[in-house]
Scaffold this active site. Structure first.
Site, PDB file in Angstrom:
ATOM      1  N   LYS A 259     -10.497  -4.258  -5.652  1.00  0.00           N
ATOM      2  CA  LYS A 259     -11.191  -3.162  -6.343  1.00  0.00           C
ATOM      3  C   LYS A 259     -10.208  -2.150  -6.905  1.00  0.00           C
ATOM      4  CE  LYS A 259     -15.819  -2.745  -5.533  1.00  0.00           C
ATOM      5  NZ  LYS A 259     -16.954  -2.009  -4.974  1.00  0.00           N
TER       6      LYS A 259
ATOM      7  N   LYS B 241       0.834  -1.223   0.000  1.00  0.00           N
ATOM      8  CA  LYS B 241       0.000   0.000   0.000  1.00  0.00           C
ATOM      9  C   LYS B 241       0.854   1.251   0.000  1.00  0.00           C
ATOM     10  CE  LYS B 241      -4.516  -1.508   1.328  1.00  0.00           C
ATOM     11  NZ  LYS B 241      -5.647  -1.436   2.249  1.00  0.00           N
TER      12      LYS B 241
ATOM     13  N   LYS C  55      -3.668 -10.230  -6.729  1.00  0.00           N
ATOM     14  CA  LYS C  55      -4.938 -10.680  -6.141  1.00  0.00           C
ATOM     15  C   LYS C  55      -6.088  -9.812  -6.666  1.00  0.00           C
ATOM     16  CE  LYS C  55      -5.168  -7.883  -2.015  1.00  0.00           C
ATOM     17  NZ  LYS C  55      -5.400  -7.661  -0.644  1.00  0.00           N
TER      18      LYS C  55
HETATM   19  P1  TYM Z   1     -10.595  -6.724   3.102  1.00  0.00           P
HETATM   20  O1  TYM Z   1     -11.688  -5.767   3.286  1.00  0.00           O
HETATM   21  O2  TYM Z   1      -9.477  -6.368   2.185  1.00  0.00           O
HETATM   22  O3  TYM Z   1     -11.158  -8.106   2.605  1.00  0.00           O
HETATM   23  C1  TYM Z   1     -12.212  -8.776   3.305  1.00  0.00           C
HETATM   24  C2  TYM Z   1     -11.957 -10.265   3.291  1.00  0.00           C
HETATM   25  O4  TYM Z   1     -11.842 -10.733   1.939  1.00  0.00           O
HETATM   26  C3  TYM Z   1     -10.618 -11.421   1.759  1.00  0.00           C
HETATM   27  N1  TYM Z   1     -10.123 -11.159   0.407  1.00  0.00           N
HETATM   28  C4  TYM Z   1      -9.795 -12.109  -0.470  1.00  0.00           C
HETATM   29  N2  TYM Z   1      -9.818 -13.447  -0.393  1.00  0.00           N
HETATM   30  C5  TYM Z   1      -9.423 -14.149  -1.490  1.00  0.00           C
HETATM   31  N3  TYM Z   1      -9.008 -13.576  -2.639  1.00  0.00           N
HETATM   32  C6  TYM Z   1      -8.973 -12.229  -2.767  1.00  0.00           C
HETATM   33  N4  TYM Z   1      -8.586 -11.680  -3.905  1.00  0.00           N
HETATM   34  C7  TYM Z   1      -9.371 -11.430  -1.654  1.00  0.00           C
HETATM   35  N5  TYM Z   1      -9.455 -10.095  -1.437  1.00  0.00           N
HETATM   36  C8  TYM Z   1      -9.915  -9.949  -0.169  1.00  0.00           C
HETATM   37  C9  TYM Z   1      -9.680 -10.838   2.812  1.00  0.00           C
HETATM   38  O5  TYM Z   1      -8.620 -11.721   3.123  1.00  0.00           O
HETATM   39  C10 TYM Z   1     -10.613 -10.632   3.980  1.00  0.00           C
HETATM   40  O6  TYM Z   1     -10.789 -11.826   4.711  1.00  0.00           O
HETATM   41  N6  TYM Z   1      -7.767  -6.156   7.178  1.00  0.00           N
HETATM   42  C11 TYM Z   1      -9.001  -6.741   6.692  1.00  0.00           C
HETATM   43  C12 TYM Z   1     -10.234  -6.302   7.470  1.00  0.00           C
HETATM   44  C13 TYM Z   1     -10.087  -6.473   8.929  1.00  0.00           C
HETATM   45  C14 TYM Z   1     -10.205  -7.702   9.637  1.00  0.00           C
HETATM   46  C15 TYM Z   1     -10.005  -7.362  11.008  1.00  0.00           C
HETATM   47  C16 TYM Z   1     -10.450  -9.028   9.251  1.00  0.00           C
HETATM   48  C17 TYM Z   1      -9.856  -5.486   9.826  1.00  0.00           C
HETATM   49  N7  TYM Z   1      -9.796  -6.041  11.105  1.00  0.00           N
HETATM   50  C18 TYM Z   1     -10.062  -8.356  11.984  1.00  0.00           C
HETATM   51  C19 TYM Z   1     -10.496  -9.994  10.236  1.00  0.00           C
HETATM   52  C20 TYM Z   1     -10.310  -9.659  11.597  1.00  0.00           C
HETATM   53  C21 TYM Z   1      -9.188  -6.324   5.233  1.00  0.00           C
HETATM   54  O7  TYM Z   1      -8.706  -5.304   4.821  1.00  0.00           O
HETATM   55  O8  TYM Z   1      -9.991  -7.150   4.525  1.00  0.00           O
END
Ligand code: TYM
Length: 332
Positions: free
Chosen positions: A196, A111, A193
């Protein structure tokens, strides 16, 4: 019953990477665990948000989660910033987390490159807040996609560090749970990966219509060595074959696998089967999303989020009270 927590950032609409990597699994797991789900709005502030659309994105993310099948009566769904204890505990974790640990985080490195004009402290300390999101509820398990495994590992490290600095055995070390689709790649660049930020043709949103799904799948990058229908392909090298394994029936997977290897079917036919199956799976979700987006139903979403926060807040408050005592802070 063991406790589960997971969250998603409010990007508005959820894509099939989030769905296959996390939310589809949440729906199953909510039957087996006491589950809490939240919208990580504080985390989303680490990149610049459009203030006109951000509040809507938070509500739309909640709508997407419910439309996927999360039952908010059973599993509280809430907004992260509504539970102040996350940030309070995040601060305490900042004081015991070595800078070196945060410097290693791949997401921070990625990032910082992607948003080089805005490398803020929040982006750097993102994982300590994430550890707090999890440990404030003493969660046992955290279902996430592969891109979050490193943050989960750091959460375990922070839990151990707290226990060794302050109180042995206080925090348990939560486990990550991976889904079958833990790493979904971009349709336009399968080395990255699905996300968006990679451009609209790289992902399929749960709200994409049948036509849009077909447009995106038909343009998607396939095995680069297969140029013509008469070339024999290697499904293992094709991003779309990995999606077939998640959306198609066993017979279809076998048909596509064999057909591609012996040049029996072309990429177009393979893509058509895939696009139809993706559409079939997400059509009911898409319908539920449009139901919840009607103004009269949207009001209920706000109520659901309020109630979700009210249900989990006492747990976070009680835990933070204990933690503050442990670290020597005084209550008046
Ligand atoms: P975020 O919002 O980027 O994504 C949400 C969930 O989707 C999964 N994910 C994917 N899995 C497979 N292939 C992909 N291309 C892909 N893109 C996203 C992510 O692994 C996630 O499970 N940091 C986290 C949000 C968060 C969180 C937490 C999660 C904040 N605090 C505590 C669990 C526990 C995030 O940015 O996810």
């Amino acid at each position: 019953m063991k406790r589960l927590i997971s969250g998603v950032q409010p990007t508005g609409g959820i894509h099939i990477g989030n769905y296959l990597g996390a939310i589809k699994n949440w729906v199953k797991l909510q039957e087996k665990y006491e589950s809490f789900f939240f919208i990580a709005d504080y985390h989303a502030l680490t990149v610049k948000q459009d203030l006109e659309t951000f509040p809507e994105k938070i509500l739309n993310t909640a709508i997407n989660i419910i439309a996927c099948g999360i039952n908010p009566d059973k599993s509280p769904l809430f907004v992260q910033s509504h539970i102040l204890e996350h940030v309070n505990l995040g601060w305490i974790f900042n004081t015991i987390t070595p800078i070196g640990e945060l410097n290693r985080m791949t997401q921070y490195k990625d990032k910082s490159k992607q948003y080089s004009e805005n490398i803020n402290v929040g982006l750097f300390t993102y994982p300590t807040l994430m550890a707090a999101d999890i440990l404030i509820y003493n969660a046992d398990v955290v279902p996430v996609g592969e891109d979050q495994f490193q943050h989960l590992e750091l959460t375990r490290t922070i839990a151990r560090k707290f226990n060794s600095v302050y109180k042995s055995g206080f925090f348990k070390e939560p486990e990550a749970i991976a889904a079958a689709g833990a790493r979904i790649m971009s349709l336009t660049d399968p080395s990255k990966k699905m996300s968006k930020s990679g451009g609209v043709n790289g992902y399929i949103a749960l709200t994409d219509s049948e036509e849009v799904i077909w447009q995106k799948v038909s343009k998607a990058v396939t095995d680069p060595n297969r140029q013509r229908k008469t070339d024999k392909g290697n499904p293992q090298k094709c991003n779309l074959f990995s999606l077939h394994q998640l959306f198609s029936s066993l017979e279809e997977i076998e048909y596509v696998d064999k057909g591609c290897r012996n040049a029996g079917i072309g990429c177009l036919e393979c893509k058509k089967i895939l696009a139809d199956n993706i559409n079939e799976e997400i059509a009911p979700i898409r319908e539920k999303i449009s139901y919840w987006q009607k103004p009269e139903n949207k009001k209920k979403i706000i109520e659901i989020l309020k109630q979700g926060a009210d249900r989990v807040r006492p747990i976070a408050q009680e835990n933070l009270k204990k933690i503050k005592q442990i670290v020597g802070l005084i209550e008046m």
